[in-house]
Design a protein around this motif. Structure first.
Motif, PDB file in Angstrom:
ATOM      1  N   VAL A 122       0.469  -1.530  -0.503  1.00  0.00           N
ATOM      2  CA  VAL A 122      -0.491  -0.111   0.234  1.00  0.00           C
ATOM      3  C   VAL A 122       0.822   0.995  -0.221  1.00  0.00           C
ATOM      4  N   ALA A 123       0.379   2.289  -0.543  1.00  0.00           N
ATOM      5  CA  ALA A 123       1.412   3.157  -0.684  1.00  0.00           C
ATOM      6  C   ALA A 123       0.385   4.655  -0.329  1.00  0.00           C
ATOM      7  N   ARG A 124       0.242   5.662   0.545  1.00  0.00           N
ATOM      8  CA  ARG A 124      -0.201   7.006   1.003  1.00  0.00           C
ATOM      9  C   ARG A 124       0.497   7.525   1.267  1.00  0.00           C
ATOM     10  N   VAL A 125       0.153   9.160   1.540  1.00  0.00           N
ATOM     11  CA  VAL A 125       0.514  10.265   1.282  1.00  0.00           C
ATOM     12  C   VAL A 125       1.044  10.673   2.739  1.00  0.00           C
ATOM     13  N   ALA A 126       2.186  10.912   2.719  1.00  0.00           N
ATOM     14  CA  ALA A 126       2.492  10.734   4.203  1.00  0.00           C
ATOM     15  C   ALA A 126       2.284  12.401   4.640  1.00  0.00           C
ATOM     16  N   LEU A 127       1.548  12.851   5.762  1.00  0.00           N
ATOM     17  CA  LEU A 127       1.583  14.346   6.372  1.00  0.00           C
ATOM     18  C   LEU A 127       2.408  14.512   7.367  1.00  0.00           C
ATOM     19  N   ARG A 128       3.473  14.892   5.677  1.00  0.00           N
ATOM     20  CA  ARG A 128       4.887  15.762   7.137  1.00  0.00           C
ATOM     21  C   ARG A 128       5.296  16.386   6.565  1.00  0.00           C
ATOM     22  N   ALA A 129       4.496  17.679   5.859  1.00  0.00           N
ATOM     23  CA  ALA A 129       5.061  18.713   5.119  1.00  0.00           C
ATOM     24  C   ALA A 129       5.715  19.776   6.208  1.00  0.00           C
ATOM     25  N   GLU A 130       4.905  20.060   7.592  1.00  0.00           N
ATOM     26  CA  GLU A 130       5.413  20.948   8.282  1.00  0.00           C
ATOM     27  C   GLU A 130       6.067  20.200   9.607  1.00  0.00           C
ATOM     28  N   ASP A 131       6.915  19.351   9.597  1.00  0.00           N
ATOM     29  CA  ASP A 131       7.948  18.470  10.098  1.00  0.00           C
ATOM     30  C   ASP A 131       8.924  19.050   9.349  1.00  0.00           C
ATOM     31  N   LEU A 132       9.016  18.018   7.910  1.00  0.00           N
ATOM     32  CA  LEU A 132      10.468  18.577   6.609  1.00  0.00           C
ATOM     33  C   LEU A 132      10.669  20.381   6.807  1.00  0.00           C
ATOM     34  N   LEU A 133       9.710  20.969   6.530  1.00  0.00           N
ATOM     35  CA  LEU A 133       9.846  22.373   6.713  1.00  0.00           C
ATOM     36  C   LEU A 133      10.593  22.730   7.419  1.00  0.00           C
ATOM     37  N   ALA A 134      10.658  22.540   8.844  1.00  0.00           N
ATOM     38  CA  ALA A 134      11.109  23.381   9.601  1.00  0.00           C
ATOM     39  C   ALA A 134      12.495  22.915   9.832  1.00  0.00           C
ATOM     40  N   LYS A 135      12.587  21.435   8.605  1.00  0.00           N
ATOM     41  CA  LYS A 135      14.285  21.434   9.156  1.00  0.00           C
ATOM     42  C   LYS A 135      14.780  21.827   7.428  1.00  0.00           C
ATOM     43  N   LEU A 136      13.541  21.195   6.880  1.00  0.00           N
ATOM     44  CA  LEU A 136      14.911  21.946   5.807  1.00  0.00           C
ATOM     45  C   LEU A 136      15.081  22.973   5.316  1.00  0.00           C
ATOM     46  N   ASN A 137      14.584  24.475   6.035  1.00  0.00           N
ATOM     47  CA  ASN A 137      14.435  25.799   6.504  1.00  0.00           C
ATOM     48  C   ASN A 137      15.229  25.955   7.438  1.00  0.00           C
ATOM     49  N   GLU A 138      16.441  25.294   8.192  1.00  0.00           N
ATOM     50  CA  GLU A 138      17.244  25.758   9.076  1.00  0.00           C
ATOM     51  C   GLU A 138      18.533  26.582   7.960  1.00  0.00           C
ATOM     52  N   LYS A 139      19.085  25.921   7.720  1.00  0.00           N
ATOM     53  CA  LYS A 139      20.324  26.453   6.479  1.00  0.00           C
ATOM     54  C   LYS A 139      19.673  27.292   6.085  1.00  0.00           C
ATOM     55  N   GLU A 140      18.336  28.030   5.499  1.00  0.00           N
ATOM     56  CA  GLU A 140      17.855  29.199   5.082  1.00  0.00           C
ATOM     57  C   GLU A 140      18.441  30.032   6.575  1.00  0.00           C
ATOM     58  N   LEU A 141      17.536  29.592   7.712  1.00  0.00           N
ATOM     59  CA  LEU A 141      17.316  30.951   9.209  1.00  0.00           C
ATOM     60  C   LEU A 141      18.763  31.242   8.709  1.00  0.00           C
ATOM     61  N   ALA A 142      19.844  29.740   8.309  1.00  0.00           N
ATOM     62  CA  ALA A 142      21.421  29.921   9.002  1.00  0.00           C
ATOM     63  C   ALA A 142      21.957  31.570   8.528  1.00  0.00           C
TER      64      ALA A 142
END
Length: 724
Positions: free
Chosen positions: A64-84
């Motif tokens: 089974v494949a489903r969409v993972a409701l992880r965008a908010e969590d991922l964006l917090a980590k992905l944006n760390e580089k930009e903030l720094a």
């Protein structure tokens, strides 16, 4: 997704009362902004892509494949580089509508150097790898336009159920739970709720099911009397789709308006070429594209505005949703092709004209402003119209059209821009990069050759519907402007100049030299990309790349220093009459296939790809960039010719040939799982799909995430080095 204001969202009832306030101040803000920046000149070409992604979670045990409701969590980590380090990052990440979606862009715009085309695919790979590092082994980031079972039972992880009877639900959908809407910013649920409330009912998205031998009618959930309709009932079915978009900075407002107009007729053509979404709510449909789905998903028009009830509370009958193709051209050359009556607010129009805005731009803005605001924040109600633009952007950013004309932001170094919005997201970075580079090159050809693609708006509208039909890329024909004599003359003249230059350099250097680099000519005016690797070119004689810049107003033929901004100065010897008035008797429009539009039809149109190749012969391009561009052009040519199939056609074939498919139009959980696993293999380079990508073209580009040192040295010599 548009303007993301911070603050506390107002209820629909509070927002509705302030509609005229937003409209009045938004118009004032545009007038003030226009007068501050209308004379701005000399901005260089900058451009960038936006790729939207879906996060998928695989259950390999249950298949089974489903969409993972992880965008908010991922964006917090992905944006760390930009903030720094805001200026040093290679990618930027932003939220999208779905809680399973993220949007990635380059860390800084690409520019006017040909070498920048060789950076695009590498940057896209970097973005995908950056997300992948944050995912579990059972998760994958995918650049697919639509999750095939979006809205089918249990399509999310964690599992979430729709709540159609819950008065606190934003969507009130039978199929799409509120948990699938991005929770990290109030704009998304606010838009969902307010569009539904303004309309007076849930949105209604209707797609014809693909009727196979054992398709069961009526389709589950079909409206009464429409047994063959797959019904979707929430904003998420449209705004939960992914796309590929590009934004270009023009040298001034006139060039921006010209690009807006010239690219608009190409929107349905590119939509057909990039078709990638034939499956909705777990059903194969008769549509190959997302466009009408998104259009209906945000259609906030009331029954009065849709012509289903007499006008009483509302001012206008409105022909289209606020997400649709453009309704009018902006340049003087385009005015006579505005053949569809334009609905606009007369009082807004008069205010704009009195404020010094010309007729074409005034009617465009007045047309945008027939829409009410559908998202307003309490902190943004009262603004300084001389400095702020949030009320204007509030309306502008919720008119989602095929093209968007974008004024410079206040107090910014950014210039006048246009956004190209029709393309569907493709599976691989190679495909997405090919589409992006093709469209950017096309803008340079339009400006350099002063091309005219203007087509009556009514025919562009017709093309938009044609583009979404099943296998339109191979089977349908589209209204397109015949080539004029002046177009042919410009292309021929540029090609002759390039050949003369190459011959002169060959005599001087004693070897075949093309566009400032030592390359083997392959008959296409491009380097032979199947020969030896060049490494980082440090061992070779430096290749010049950048005395010719692609700003549309720089040197584009290697010999002349004229300008080609389409608005002032000379145009490298080309006929400056880009309206082709000397050829008016031949301003005819013919129905052409995608193949004929891209690859040419004798005595009718030379083809978009041959025009780009002609342009490239007049540019100085390093060998690796040539090779990469050549792979992209070959891919575009083959897909347009039908030798390679669209993503939509490939997905259909995967479903129809699956051993579990029961000829009933249903894409089961197992079929969906296997399809997405196959897509994962393609994007990771582990799965070869010759029908989709050809024999390994995607692995042959020489894309790099940097400009080689030897080339940088040469660019610096020529005064063309990148900004640091």
């Amino acid at each position: 997704m548009g303007l993301l204001s911070e603050g506390s969202p107002l209820s629909w009832e509070e927002t509705e009362v302030l509609a005229d306030h937003v409209r009045e101040h938004g118009v004032n803000q545009f007038i003030n902004l226009y007068h501050r920046l209308k004379d701005r000149q000399g901005d260089i070409l900058k451009w960038g892509d936006e790729v939207e992604y879906i996060i998928v979670k695989f259950d390999d045990e249950d298949k089974v494949a489903r969409v993972a409701l992880r965008a908010e969590d991922l964006l917090a980590k992905l944006n760390e580089k930009e903030l720094a380090d805001p200026k040093g990052v290679k990618s930027l990440w932003r939220p999208e509508y779905g809680a399973y979606m993220i949007e990635g862009t380059p860390g800084k715009p690409f520019g006017g150097l040909m070498a920048h085309f060789n950076l695009v695919e590498a940057n896209m790979r970097y973005r995908r790898e950056e997300v992948t590092e944050l995912l579990g082994k059972d998760e994958c980031v995918m650049s697919i336009t639509n999750f095939p079972r979006l809205g089918a039972p249990n399509f999310t992880y964690p599992l979430a159920q729709p709540r159609p009877e819950d008065p606190l639900s934003s969507a009130r959908s039978l199929y799409f739970p509120d948990e699938a809407i991005f929770p990290g910013h109030p704009r998304f649920k606010t838009l969902t709720r307010n569009i539904r409330k303004r309309r007076g009912e849930k949105v209604s998205i209707k797609l014809k099911v693909f009727k196979d031998a054992k398709t069961k009618l009526p389709v589950e959930g079909a409206p009464p009397g429409e047994p063959d309709v797959v019904l979707l009932d929430a904003m998420g079915f449209g705004m939960g789709c992914c796309c590929l978009q590009l934004t270009f900075q023009a040298c001034n407002i006139t060039e921006a308006r010209r690009l807006y107009d010239q690219l608009a007729p190409l929107c349905p053509i590119m939509l057909a070429l990039t078709a990638a979404s034939p499956i909705y709510r777990g059903y194969l449909t008769e549509s190959d594209c997302r466009w009408n789905v998104i259009s209906s998903s945000v259609d906030c028009r009331t029954e009065e505005e849709r012509g289903l009830a007499p006008l009483n509370k509302q001012k206008f009958r409105i022909a289209k949703s606020r997400y649709d193709s453009i309704d009018s051209y902006l340049s003087p050359e385009g005015a006579k092709y505005n053949d569809v009556p334009l609905t606009y607010d007369e009082s807004v129009y008069q205010r704009l004209v009195e404020g010094g805005i010309d007729h074409l731009l005034a009617q465009h803005v007045a047309h945008l402003f027939i829409r009410d605001t559908v998202s307003l924040f309490s902190e943004k109600v009262h603004q300084n119209d001389n400095e702020d633009t949030d009320h204007f952007e509030n309306i502008q950013s919720t008119n989602w059209q095929t093209m968007r004309f974008k004024p410079p932001p206040p107090n910014s170094s950014i210039g006048w821009r246009v956004e190209f919005r029709p393309c569907e997201a493709q599976i691989s970075d190679f495909e997405n990069a090919a589409i992006v580079c093709f469209v950017v090159l096309l803008t340079r050809v339009i400006l350099s050759y002063q091309l005219n693609f203007l087509t009556p708006i009514s025919k562009v509208d017709e093309n938009m519907q044609t583009a979404q039909k099943r296998d339109a890329c191979r089977k349908e024909k589209f209204w397109f402007r015949k080539s004029s004599k002046t177009t042919e003359q410009r292309a021929a003249k540029a090609q002759a100049q390039a050949q003369a230059q190459a011959q002169a350099q060959a005599k001087t250097n004693g070897k075949a030299t093309l566009n400032g680099g030592s390359v083997a000519e392959n008959g296409n005016g491009l380097a032979d990309c199947n020969g030896s690797e060049n490494g980082d070119q440090e061992e070779q004689q430096p290749l010049t790349n950048g005395s010719a810049k692609m700003n549309g107003h720089g040197n584009t033929n290697g010999t002349s220093n004229g300008t080609t901004n389409g608005t002032n100065g000379s145009s490298n010897g080309a006929d400056s009459d880009h309206t082709d008035t000397d050829d008016e008797e031949n301003e005819l429009f013919q129905l052409l296939s995608i193949n004929e539009i891209f690859n040419g039809k004798p005595n009718v149109f030379p083809g978009l790809v041959p025009l780009i190749r002609s342009y490239l012969q007049s540019m100085e391009v390093d060998t690796d960039t040539h090779c990469t561009i050549e792979q992209y052009l070959r891919f575009i040519q083959k897909r347009a010719a039908g030798e390679l199939i669209t993503t939509a056609t490939w997905m259909r074939e995967q479903v129809l040939s699956h051993p579990d498919y029961k000829q009933d139009s249903v894409v089961s959980e197992r079929i969906n799982y296997d399809l997405l696993k196959r897509i994962q293999g393609i994007q990771e380079g582990k799965q070869v799909e010759p029908a989709l990508l050809g024999q390994g073209y995607h692995s042959k580009t020489k894309t790099k995430d940097f400009i080689p040192p030897a080339l940088q040295k040469q660019l610096a010599k020529n005064g063309c080095c990148e900004e640091k």
